[in-house]
Design a protein around this motif. Structure first.
Motif, PDB file in Angstrom:
ATOM      1  N   MET A 127       0.825  -1.200   0.000  1.00 48.61           N
ATOM      2  CA  MET A 127       0.000   0.000   0.000  1.00 48.61           C
ATOM      3  C   MET A 127       0.869   1.263   0.000  1.00 48.61           C
ATOM      4  SD  MET A 127      -3.208  -0.799  -0.088  1.00 48.61           S
ATOM      5  CE  MET A 127      -3.950   0.682   0.540  1.00 48.61           C
ATOM      6  N   THR A 128       1.955   1.206   0.793  1.00 51.03           N
ATOM      7  CA  THR A 128       2.831   2.380   0.868  1.00 51.03           C
ATOM      8  C   THR A 128       3.474   2.677  -0.476  1.00 51.03           C
ATOM      9  OG1 THR A 128       3.300   1.830   3.171  1.00 51.03           O
ATOM     10  CG2 THR A 128       4.778   3.404   2.074  1.00 51.03           C
ATOM     11  N   ALA A 129       3.875   1.607  -1.189  1.00 52.20           N
ATOM     12  CA  ALA A 129       4.477   1.789  -2.512  1.00 52.20           C
ATOM     13  C   ALA A 129       3.473   2.365  -3.500  1.00 52.20           C
ATOM     14  CB  ALA A 129       5.023   0.457  -3.030  1.00 52.20           C
ATOM     15  N   ASP A 130       2.192   2.006  -3.374  1.00 55.38           N
ATOM     16  CA  ASP A 130       1.166   2.527  -4.275  1.00 55.38           C
ATOM     17  C   ASP A 130       0.857   3.996  -3.993  1.00 55.38           C
ATOM     18  OD1 ASP A 130       1.000   0.020  -5.396  1.00 55.38           O
ATOM     19  OD2 ASP A 130      -0.674  -0.619  -4.110  1.00 55.38           O
ATOM     20  N   LEU A 131       0.994   4.419  -2.720  1.00 56.23           N
ATOM     21  CA  LEU A 131       0.694   5.805  -2.379  1.00 56.23           C
ATOM     22  C   LEU A 131       1.837   6.753  -2.704  1.00 56.23           C
ATOM     23  CD1 LEU A 131      -1.065   5.333   1.086  1.00 56.23           C
ATOM     24  CD2 LEU A 131      -2.139   5.869  -1.100  1.00 56.23           C
ATOM     25  N   PRO A 189       3.626   7.351  -5.557  1.00 50.81           N
ATOM     26  CA  PRO A 189       3.447   8.198  -6.752  1.00 50.81           C
ATOM     27  C   PRO A 189       2.397   9.285  -6.547  1.00 50.81           C
ATOM     28  CG  PRO A 189       3.529   5.882  -7.356  1.00 50.81           C
ATOM     29  CD  PRO A 189       3.428   5.931  -5.864  1.00 50.81           C
ATOM     30  N   GLN A 190       1.308   8.960  -5.829  1.00 53.31           N
ATOM     31  CA  GLN A 190       0.276   9.958  -5.583  1.00 53.31           C
ATOM     32  C   GLN A 190       0.813  11.110  -4.733  1.00 53.31           C
ATOM     33  OE1 GLN A 190      -3.143   8.018  -3.909  1.00 53.31           O
ATOM     34  NE2 GLN A 190      -3.400   6.622  -5.658  1.00 53.31           N
ATOM     35  N   ARG A 191       1.650  10.788  -3.756  1.00 51.80           N
ATOM     36  CA  ARG A 191       2.233  11.836  -2.926  1.00 51.80           C
ATOM     37  C   ARG A 191       3.159  12.739  -3.737  1.00 51.80           C
ATOM     38  NH1 ARG A 191       3.907   8.226   2.442  1.00 51.80           N
ATOM     39  NH2 ARG A 191       1.760   7.845   3.190  1.00 51.80           N
ATOM     40  N   ARG A 192       3.914  12.125  -4.632  1.00 56.13           N
ATOM     41  CA  ARG A 192       4.798  12.936  -5.475  1.00 56.13           C
ATOM     42  C   ARG A 192       3.998  13.865  -6.382  1.00 56.13           C
ATOM     43  NH1 ARG A 192       8.068   8.088  -5.678  1.00 56.13           N
ATOM     44  NH2 ARG A 192       7.001   7.438  -7.593  1.00 56.13           N
ATOM     45  N   VAL A 193       2.873  13.351  -6.904  1.00 54.34           N
ATOM     46  CA  VAL A 193       2.018  14.188  -7.758  1.00 54.34           C
ATOM     47  C   VAL A 193       1.449  15.347  -6.956  1.00 54.34           C
ATOM     48  CG1 VAL A 193      -0.110  14.241  -9.088  1.00 54.34           C
ATOM     49  CG2 VAL A 193       1.476  12.331  -9.369  1.00 54.34           C
ATOM     50  N   ARG A 194       1.021  15.063  -5.729  1.00 56.10           N
ATOM     51  CA  ARG A 194       0.480  16.119  -4.875  1.00 56.10           C
ATOM     52  C   ARG A 194       1.532  17.164  -4.544  1.00 56.10           C
ATOM     53  NH1 ARG A 194      -2.998  12.509  -0.462  1.00 56.10           N
ATOM     54  NH2 ARG A 194      -4.587  11.756  -1.939  1.00 56.10           N
ATOM     55  N   ARG A 195       2.750  16.703  -4.275  1.00 58.85           N
ATOM     56  CA  ARG A 195       3.827  17.637  -3.984  1.00 58.85           C
ATOM     57  C   ARG A 195       4.137  18.525  -5.176  1.00 58.85           C
ATOM     58  NH1 ARG A 195       8.075  13.549  -0.852  1.00 58.85           N
ATOM     59  NH2 ARG A 195       6.790  13.239   1.040  1.00 58.85           N
TER      60      ARG A 195
END
Length: 286
Positions: free
Chosen positions: A1-5, A7-13
């Motif tokens: 789950m952490t690995a899937d989140l 990319p989303q965190r990088r996009v948000r940043r």
């Protein structure tokens, strides 16, 4: 789950970084644009005993006063000059709105001989600096007997080439189906212009009105050349005497500047809703 989140965190940043960068750029531009105006207002409200060049600079005066504005009215007949500028600006706005709207409709929706040539002439007129034809304009005004009069200030700015092209571009964005429907209903060219074209380009009309008002109100060089009677001076020409006579009192100069800018701000805010809507009109067709 952490690995899937991840990319989303990088996009948000990235989005947050871009948003922060955009707001930072907007704030810097706002400071550059509005900062000098705020400084002029602050200087005009400072009394004679206040050091306007203090370090660090103080934007808000401790004891604001309107004494500089009273001095401006004592030095030059500022309200008479303002009325002259208002008459010129209103006349230029009316002639540009009417003339540019009619010419833009003709160039966009009507077929006539020399249509392309007329369009090229308007384009060429935009490329010619105003200083190049300054002597020719003055000689023409002199031969017509309208020099040293407000009419001589108004006529050269009666219809601007840029305003005509703005209206032509906006008129071109009106669907041809509306024009054809008007023809089927028996409407002539004037009825189609008044009932179909004009209501569709109200935003661009507001843009033309703002451009014409600002150009007429800020015009300095041409009124300075064509006017010799001080009773006919516009505000920009009249306020020029503040710099020559009271160059050591920047408070008075700042007060005159604020008086000259205030009508532009009021006029823009009165039409800003139509202005931003009109900026996008005519973007479909060029």
């Amino acid at each position: 789950m952490t690995a899937d989140l991840a990319p989303q965190r990088r996009v948000r940043r990235r989005r947050l970084t871009l948003t922060a960068g955009r707001y930072t750029a907007l704030i810097l531009v706002a400071i550059l644009c509005v900062g000098p105006l705020l400084w002029q207002v602050s200087t005009s409200l400072k009394g004679n005993g206040v050091d306007i060049y203090s370090s660090p600079p103080k934007l808000l005066p401790e004891k604001p006063t309107l004494g500089a504005y009273a001095k401006v009215a004592d030095i030059v007949p500022i309200w008479h000059y303002a009325m002259n500028s208002l008459l010129v600006a209103v006349a230029v706005v009316c002639t540009n709105v009417i003339g540019a709207t009619c010419a833009g409709y003709a160039l966009a929706k009507m077929d006539f001989r020399g249509k392309k040539l007329a369009f090229v002439v308007f384009l060429t007129a935009m490329l010619v600096p105003g200083e190049v034809v300054l002597i020719a304009k003055y000689m023409l005004a002199l031969s017509m007997g309208i020099n040293n009069s407000l009419l001589g200030v108004i006529l050269p700015s009666a219809v601007g080439a840029l305003n005509v092209l703005l209206m032509r571009n906006a008129m071109s964005g009106i669907p041809n189906e509306l024009e054809e429907a008007g023809i089927i209903d028996g409407a002539n060219a004037w009825q189609r212009f008044r009932r179909i074209a004009v209501p569709s380009v109200r935003g661009t009309i507001a843009v033309v009105a703002i451009f014409a008002f600002v150009g007429a109100w800020d015009n300095f060089l041409w009124p300075l050349i064509v006017l010799s009677d001080q009773s006919q001076y516009t505000l920009t020409v009249g306020l020029n005497y503040l710099q020559g006579t009271f160059v050591k009192d920047p408070r008075v100069i700042a007060a005159g500047t604020v008086v000259a800018i205030l009508p532009l701000v009021v006029f823009f805010f009165a039409l800003q809703r139509y202005f931003f809507r009109g900026v996008g009109e005519g973007a479909v067709k060029g």
